[in-house]
Scaffold this motif. Structure first.
Motif, mmCIF file in Angstrom:
data_model
loop_
_atom_site.group_PDB
_atom_site.id
_atom_site.type_symbol
_atom_site.label_atom_id
_atom_site.label_comp_id
_atom_site.label_asym_id
_atom_site.label_seq_id
_atom_site.Cartn_x
_atom_site.Cartn_y
_atom_site.Cartn_z
ATOM 1 N N ASN A 215 -29.194 26.607 -36.152
ATOM 2 C CA ASN A 215 -30.552 26.089 -36.430
ATOM 3 C C ASN A 215 -30.921 24.948 -35.495
ATOM 4 N N GLY A 216 -30.560 25.104 -34.238
ATOM 5 C CA GLY A 216 -30.906 24.104 -33.240
ATOM 6 C C GLY A 216 -29.934 22.950 -33.137
ATOM 7 N N LEU A 217 -28.942 22.870 -34.021
ATOM 8 C CA LEU A 217 -27.939 21.804 -33.942
ATOM 9 C C LEU A 217 -26.845 22.272 -32.994
ATOM 10 N N LYS A 218 -26.874 21.740 -31.789
ATOM 11 C CA LYS A 218 -26.146 22.305 -30.664
ATOM 12 C C LYS A 218 -24.901 21.501 -30.296
ATOM 13 N N SER A 219 -23.856 22.202 -29.904
ATOM 14 C CA SER A 219 -22.661 21.536 -29.403
ATOM 15 C C SER A 219 -23.034 20.675 -28.209
ATOM 16 N N SER A 220 -22.403 19.504 -28.119
ATOM 17 C CA SER A 220 -22.807 18.549 -27.095
ATOM 18 C C SER A 220 -21.609 17.772 -26.595
ATOM 19 N N SER A 221 -21.601 17.513 -25.279
ATOM 20 C CA SER A 221 -20.534 16.696 -24.695
ATOM 21 C C SER A 221 -20.793 15.212 -24.902
ATOM 22 N N GLY A 222 -22.041 14.864 -25.223
ATOM 23 C CA GLY A 222 -22.375 13.470 -25.493
ATOM 24 C C GLY A 222 -22.554 12.616 -24.253
ATOM 25 N N ALA B 22 -11.376 22.869 -23.957
ATOM 26 C CA ALA B 22 -10.234 23.536 -24.579
ATOM 27 C C ALA B 22 -10.624 24.097 -25.932
ATOM 28 N N VAL B 23 -11.478 23.375 -26.647
ATOM 29 C CA VAL B 23 -11.932 23.846 -27.954
ATOM 30 C C VAL B 23 -12.666 25.162 -27.809
ATOM 31 N N GLU B 24 -13.549 25.262 -26.815
ATOM 32 C CA GLU B 24 -14.337 26.476 -26.620
ATOM 33 C C GLU B 24 -13.444 27.654 -26.280
ATOM 34 N N ARG B 25 -12.458 27.434 -25.442
ATOM 35 C CA ARG B 25 -11.556 28.530 -25.093
ATOM 36 C C ARG B 25 -10.816 29.036 -26.318
ATOM 37 N N ASN B 26 -10.476 28.144 -27.214
ATOM 38 C CA ASN B 26 -9.697 28.519 -28.388
ATOM 39 C C ASN B 26 -10.502 29.259 -29.421
ATOM 40 N N MET B 27 -11.829 29.135 -29.417
ATOM 41 C CA MET B 27 -12.618 29.751 -30.465
ATOM 42 C C MET B 27 -13.099 31.154 -30.115
ATOM 43 N N SER B 28 -12.342 31.893 -29.342
ATOM 44 C CA SER B 28 -12.630 33.307 -29.154
ATOM 45 C C SER B 28 -12.506 34.016 -30.488
ATOM 46 N N HIS B 29 -13.326 35.062 -30.728
ATOM 47 C CA HIS B 29 -13.215 35.804 -31.975
ATOM 48 C C HIS B 29 -11.872 36.527 -32.069
ATOM 49 N N GLY C 49 -19.552 10.812 -27.849
ATOM 50 C CA GLY C 49 -18.393 11.661 -28.076
ATOM 51 C C GLY C 49 -18.786 13.126 -28.055
ATOM 52 N N ILE C 50 -17.803 13.993 -28.040
ATOM 53 C CA ILE C 50 -18.040 15.429 -28.085
ATOM 54 C C ILE C 50 -18.358 15.819 -29.521
ATOM 55 N N SER C 51 -19.400 16.616 -29.721
ATOM 56 C CA SER C 51 -19.777 17.080 -31.056
ATOM 57 C C SER C 51 -19.691 18.595 -31.109
ATOM 58 N N TRP D 99 -18.266 24.446 -43.298
ATOM 59 C CA TRP D 99 -18.501 24.173 -41.878
ATOM 60 C C TRP D 99 -19.092 22.775 -41.729
ATOM 61 N N ASP D 100 -18.582 22.035 -40.760
ATOM 62 C CA ASP D 100 -19.099 20.691 -40.529
ATOM 63 C C ASP D 100 -19.263 20.441 -39.035
ATOM 64 N N TYR D 101 -20.374 19.811 -38.697
ATOM 65 C CA TYR D 101 -20.683 19.448 -37.311
ATOM 66 C C TYR D 101 -20.469 17.946 -37.161
ATOM 67 N N HIS D 102 -19.561 17.561 -36.254
ATOM 68 C CA HIS D 102 -19.304 16.143 -36.082
ATOM 69 C C HIS D 102 -18.694 15.837 -34.725
ATOM 70 N N GLN D 103 -18.663 14.562 -34.414
ATOM 71 C CA GLN D 103 -17.983 14.107 -33.209
ATOM 72 C C GLN D 103 -16.474 14.200 -33.414
#
Length: 389
Positions: A157-164, A41-48, A169-171, A199-203
């Protein structure tokens, strides 16, 4: 004469060999690619072209200049080998040019972190061009890969979204403007002079989101959100009025234009006309039903804290209690009514008067200590980053 000829011959050979030695070097470059995965759902919402829903997360990203740094280092090594002192020195890739006071006023602060601000990846001043968006600035200052037609930032920079997987957890990447969770996609938000883009990358968990954070202080009280600087209200109990007045004076000195101090008002909590700060001991604040219900929401209110008796419980991103402080302690936390809330609520509370004082003193005397924090607890001089991991 024979010795002279030998010396001349050696000199000629040395001159011929020097250019060859100076040509040795190594190039540099980064290779990136977009990944694939199951759309959330997060990915669908982040359309430009579409804003995220209230209960969903927003994304986009930033990266450093690793390839540029490597190329600059190679150039420096080559100059040293050649011994050429006539060429200008290679400027370090991270060195920013001298900035005039006028240009400083036009700057936007770009901050990139991970794990709820625990590790800073990028922190720099950038200068948007006309009609440039947050996404434009990020692309200019980083290497980003996208997925799902370009509407989702897949990695920085290689820090990739992940389902975990099954155990993790989802990151993902999330971004805030002046401490407010942005309600627009990065390609739709045009930053204004003075904005802090974080911008922050987290679970994350669908049960708990963070509509506002404290780590951009004194924003949003100074500068507002999307250029809308609303009046600030500080509500306090009688015991904490002096601290509230000190906070008012401090905020005004930091650029807040309209700050008032009032008694506790449940109506203002329900319909906030602008940012509201509540200051006081929890046993007094808890007398307001709105705040009592808010506290009982625990991990779902975006503050990562929960008060009970003379204790404050510190939570992780999923709302689980990880640490309990029994005794004097204070908290500085923020929340809002979903994404893009330009009237966030800040709670500065303590288990006792000393706990409240500790929290207020951080804002008055050492605000840098909470820079890049989502929330904070203060106990015995220790400033604890929230949520806990």
């Amino acid at each position: 004469m024979k010795f002279f000829k030998v010396a001349v011959l050696l000199f000629v050979l040395l001159v011929l060999l020097l250019p060859a030695a100076g040509c040795s070097g190594e190039g540099a470059g980064n290779d990136t690619g977009a990944g694939n995965g199951t759309e959330t759902a997060v990915e669908r919402n982040m359309s430009h072209n579409a804003a995220p829903e209230v209960d969903e997360a927003g994304h986009v990203a930033v990266a450093g200049d690793a390839a540029r740094d490597k190329g600059a280092n190679a150039a420096r090594e080559q100059n040293q080998q050649q011994g050429d002192h006539n060429e200008p020195p290679v400027k370090d890739a991270e060195t920013e040019p001298e900035i005039t006071e006028h240009k400083k006023a036009q700057a936007v602060q770009l901050v990139i972190t991970r794990d709820f601000g625990r590790e800073t990846l990028v922190s720099k001043s950038v200068f948007p061009g006309e009609k440039q968006t947050v996404f434009d600035l990020l692309q200019e200052n980083s290497q980003v890969t996208t997925a799902y037609g370009g509407g989702f930032i897949d990695s920085i920079n290689g820090l990739k979204s992940s389902s975990g997987g099954l155990r993790g957890g989802i990151s993902d990447w999330f971004y805030y403007v002046n401490g407010v969770f942005a309600h627009l996609g990065a390609n739709d938000y045009q930053p204004l002079p003075g904005d802090v883009i974080w911008w922050d990358y987290h679970q994350w968990s669908s049960m708990n989101v963070y509509p506002a954070v404290i780590g951009c202080y004194p924003r949003p009280f100074a500068g507002g959100y999307m250029g809308s600087q609303k009046p600030v209200v500080i509500m306090s109990t009688g015991e904490s009025e002096e601290m509230a007045l000190g906070l008012k004076k401090s905020l005004e000195s930091r650029g807040a234009v309209s700050v008032s101090v009032r008694d506790l008002d449940e109506g203002l909590l329900q319909k906030r006309p602008g940012p509201v700060i509540v200051v006081g001991q929890w046993d007094e604040l808890n007398s307001l039903k709105w705040l009592s219900d808010f506290n009982n929401a625990r991990g779902r209110n975006g503050t990562s804290v929960y008060f009970s008796d003379n204790k404050v419980h510190l939570l992780d991103y999923s709302g689980r209690t990880v640490r309990t402080i029994d005794g004097s302690a204070g908290v500085i936390t923020a929340t809002g009514a979903g994404t893009g809330d330009s009237s966030p609520l800040w709670l500065i509370a303590g288990t006792d008067g000393d706990g409240v004082r500790q929290a207020v003193d951080i804002l008055l005397q050492q605000p840098d200590k909470i820079s890049g924090f989502y929330g904070a607890a203060v106990c015995g001089g220790e400033v604890i980053r929230l949520p806990l991991l």
